[in-house]
Design a protein around this motif. Structure first.
Motif, short mmCIF file in Angstrom:
data_model
loop_
_atom_site.label_atom_id
_atom_site.label_comp_id
_atom_site.label_asym_id
_atom_site.label_seq_id
_atom_site.Cartn_x
_atom_site.Cartn_y
_atom_site.Cartn_z
N ASN A 68 0.85 -1.09 0.06
CA ASN A 68 0.30 -0.49 -0.22
C ASN A 68 1.31 1.26 0.14
O ASN A 68 1.79 0.82 0.94
CB ASN A 68 -0.64 0.22 0.97
CG ASN A 68 0.06 0.11 2.57
OD1 ASN A 68 -0.47 1.41 2.63
ND2 ASN A 68 0.32 -0.65 3.24
N ASP A 69 0.28 2.10 -0.70
CA ASP A 69 1.27 3.56 -0.60
C ASP A 69 1.24 4.06 0.58
O ASP A 69 1.14 5.74 0.25
CB ASP A 69 1.26 3.73 -2.22
CG ASP A 69 -0.35 5.08 -2.53
OD1 ASP A 69 -1.31 4.43 -0.99
OD2 ASP A 69 -0.70 5.85 -3.33
N GLU A 70 -0.12 4.18 1.30
CA GLU A 70 -0.02 4.75 2.04
C GLU A 70 -1.08 6.32 2.13
O GLU A 70 -1.08 7.04 2.97
CB GLU A 70 1.39 5.14 3.55
CG GLU A 70 2.19 3.92 3.61
CD GLU A 70 3.33 4.59 4.72
OE1 GLU A 70 2.55 4.79 6.44
OE2 GLU A 70 3.87 4.70 4.13
N ILE A 71 -1.53 6.11 1.27
CA ILE A 71 -2.15 7.17 0.41
C ILE A 71 -3.93 6.72 0.11
O ILE A 71 -4.66 6.98 0.93
CB ILE A 71 -2.02 8.04 -0.73
CG1 ILE A 71 -0.23 8.19 -0.39
CG2 ILE A 71 -2.63 9.55 -1.04
CD1 ILE A 71 0.19 9.08 -1.44
N GLU B 279 -4.37 0.35 -2.36
CA GLU B 279 -3.75 -0.68 -1.61
C GLU B 279 -3.73 -2.38 -2.75
O GLU B 279 -4.33 -2.15 -3.38
CB GLU B 279 -4.80 -1.36 -0.54
CG GLU B 279 -4.53 0.11 0.13
CD GLU B 279 -5.84 -0.24 2.01
OE1 GLU B 279 -6.28 -0.75 1.85
OE2 GLU B 279 -5.32 0.19 2.97
N TYR C 191 -1.30 -3.85 9.03
CA TYR C 191 -0.79 -2.61 8.68
C TYR C 191 0.59 -2.41 7.96
O TYR C 191 0.74 -2.02 7.41
CB TYR C 191 -1.37 -2.12 8.65
CG TYR C 191 -1.25 -0.02 8.72
CD1 TYR C 191 -1.62 0.43 7.69
CD2 TYR C 191 -0.79 0.52 9.25
CE1 TYR C 191 -1.52 1.03 6.73
CE2 TYR C 191 0.32 1.74 8.52
CZ TYR C 191 -0.32 2.02 7.60
OH TYR C 191 -0.18 3.46 7.22
N ASP C 192 1.16 -2.89 9.37
CA ASP C 192 2.39 -2.79 9.40
C ASP C 192 3.26 -3.80 8.66
O ASP C 192 4.88 -3.51 7.87
CB ASP C 192 3.20 -3.03 11.56
CG ASP C 192 2.43 -1.87 12.05
OD1 ASP C 192 2.13 -0.68 11.41
OD2 ASP C 192 2.78 -2.35 13.60
N SER D 178 2.06 -4.67 5.90
CA SER D 178 1.91 -4.03 4.80
C SER D 178 3.29 -3.42 4.83
O SER D 178 3.48 -2.99 3.29
CB SER D 178 0.53 -3.85 4.56
OG SER D 178 0.78 -3.43 3.35
N VAL D 179 2.95 -2.34 5.04
CA VAL D 179 3.49 -1.32 4.76
C VAL D 179 5.93 -1.65 5.07
O VAL D 179 6.36 -1.87 3.52
CB VAL D 179 4.30 0.33 6.59
CG1 VAL D 179 5.57 0.61 5.77
CG2 VAL D 179 2.62 -0.18 6.19
N GLU D 180 6.47 -2.87 5.43
CA GLU D 180 7.48 -3.40 5.19
C GLU D 180 6.95 -4.26 4.25
O GLU D 180 8.55 -3.99 3.52
CB GLU D 180 7.57 -4.64 6.90
CG GLU D 180 9.33 -5.28 6.32
CD GLU D 180 9.90 -4.14 6.72
OE1 GLU D 180 10.95 -5.12 6.01
OE2 GLU D 180 9.75 -3.43 7.22
N THR E 117 5.68 -3.02 1.24
CA THR E 117 5.75 -2.49 0.58
C THR E 117 7.06 -2.14 0.28
O THR E 117 7.94 -1.29 -0.81
CB THR E 117 4.94 -1.31 1.05
OG1 THR E 117 3.94 -1.53 0.93
CG2 THR E 117 4.85 -0.18 -0.74
N ARG E 118 8.09 -1.70 1.36
CA ARG E 118 9.67 -1.21 1.16
C ARG E 118 10.15 -2.28 0.31
O ARG E 118 11.03 -2.21 -0.18
CB ARG E 118 10.06 -1.59 2.54
CG ARG E 118 11.10 -0.87 2.78
CD ARG E 118 11.85 -0.60 4.41
NE ARG E 118 12.50 -1.79 4.81
CZ ARG E 118 13.29 -2.44 4.49
NH1 ARG E 118 14.56 -1.96 4.01
NH2 ARG E 118 13.47 -4.33 5.32
#
Length: 225
Positions: A127-130, A133, A142-143, A145-147, A149-150
């Motif tokens: 996800n692009d956090e905007i 997704e 969520y955490d 997903s952010v990882e 994305t990295r």
């Protein structure tokens, strides 16, 4: 320049499925990169390009098992000793031409397949956090997903390096060793010594069923989970 045998014939090596896969994968990765850079509404197309990459990879994995002679992994994935030996000969410009992928090229195919699959696969959970997704983001926290994305971004850097090495290899063989690799990936034939084993007849029904099955599995993955 590679010495060509006295008698060569245009021998079928790459079937239509292999050639379509090659160019569609290149186009899909290029478009995925471009659309990702644009952002906004283009992200929908960015994700569609990723689904296409996954479908193509799934097809190629299957075709590597049941496809024509030179498409099969068992024909071009060699052991460490053969691969290293070929690399040493290549440095001395003493390597001989292979009808299909040479040992180094075979491993590069595998690396590109794995990196492409990892790149598109991580996109499913990113996800692009905007507002954008991946379709499977609801399956992870969520955490995480952010990882992921990295990782999605880091893997793309590795994919770019692998693509660059692949292109350098093509230039080496095309320009310095006189092998018509690009032409062969367009029309499927290589000038090879008379009597060289060809790709054999293309199993069209098998290929079409595999392509449809791959597309259906990716659709189900994206829409039903």
């Amino acid at each position: 320049m590679t010495h060509q045998p006295d008698t060569t014939l245009p021998t079928p090596v790459w079937d239509l499925f292999v050639r379509l896969f090659h160019w569609l994968l290149a186009a899909s990765i290029l478009f995925a990169w471009w659309s990702g850079e644009q952002g906004g509404n283009w992200m929908t197309w960015h994700m569609r390009a990723g689904y296409t990459v996954l479908g193509l990879i799934l097809f190629r994995l299957g075709w590597g098992l049941v496809g024509t002679h030179y498409a099969r992994f068992k024909e071009f994935i060699r052991g460490p000793k053969q691969t290293l030996g070929y690399g040493m000969k290549m440095l001395r410009r003493e390597e001989h031409q292979h009808a299909g992928h040479n040992p180094l090229g075979g491993w590069m195919v595998l690396v590109l397949l794995l990196l492409s699959a990892a790149q598109a696969g991580t996109g499913l959970f990113a996800n692009d956090e905007i507002f954008t997704e991946g379709p499977l983001v609801h399956l992870v926290s969520y955490d995480l997903s952010v990882e992921i994305t990295r990782w999605h971004k880091l893997i793309f850097d590795g994919l770019l390096i692998a693509i660059g090495l692949h292109l350098l290899g093509v230039i080496w063989h095309q320009r310095l060793r006189g092998e018509k690799l690009i032409q062969a990936m367009l029309h499927g034939r290589k000038p090879l010594p008379e009597g060289t084993t060809g790709a054999g007849p293309t199993p069209w029904v098998r290929g079409l069923l595999l392509a449809l099955g791959s597309a259906a599995l990716i659709w189900a993955l994206v829409n039903l989970l």
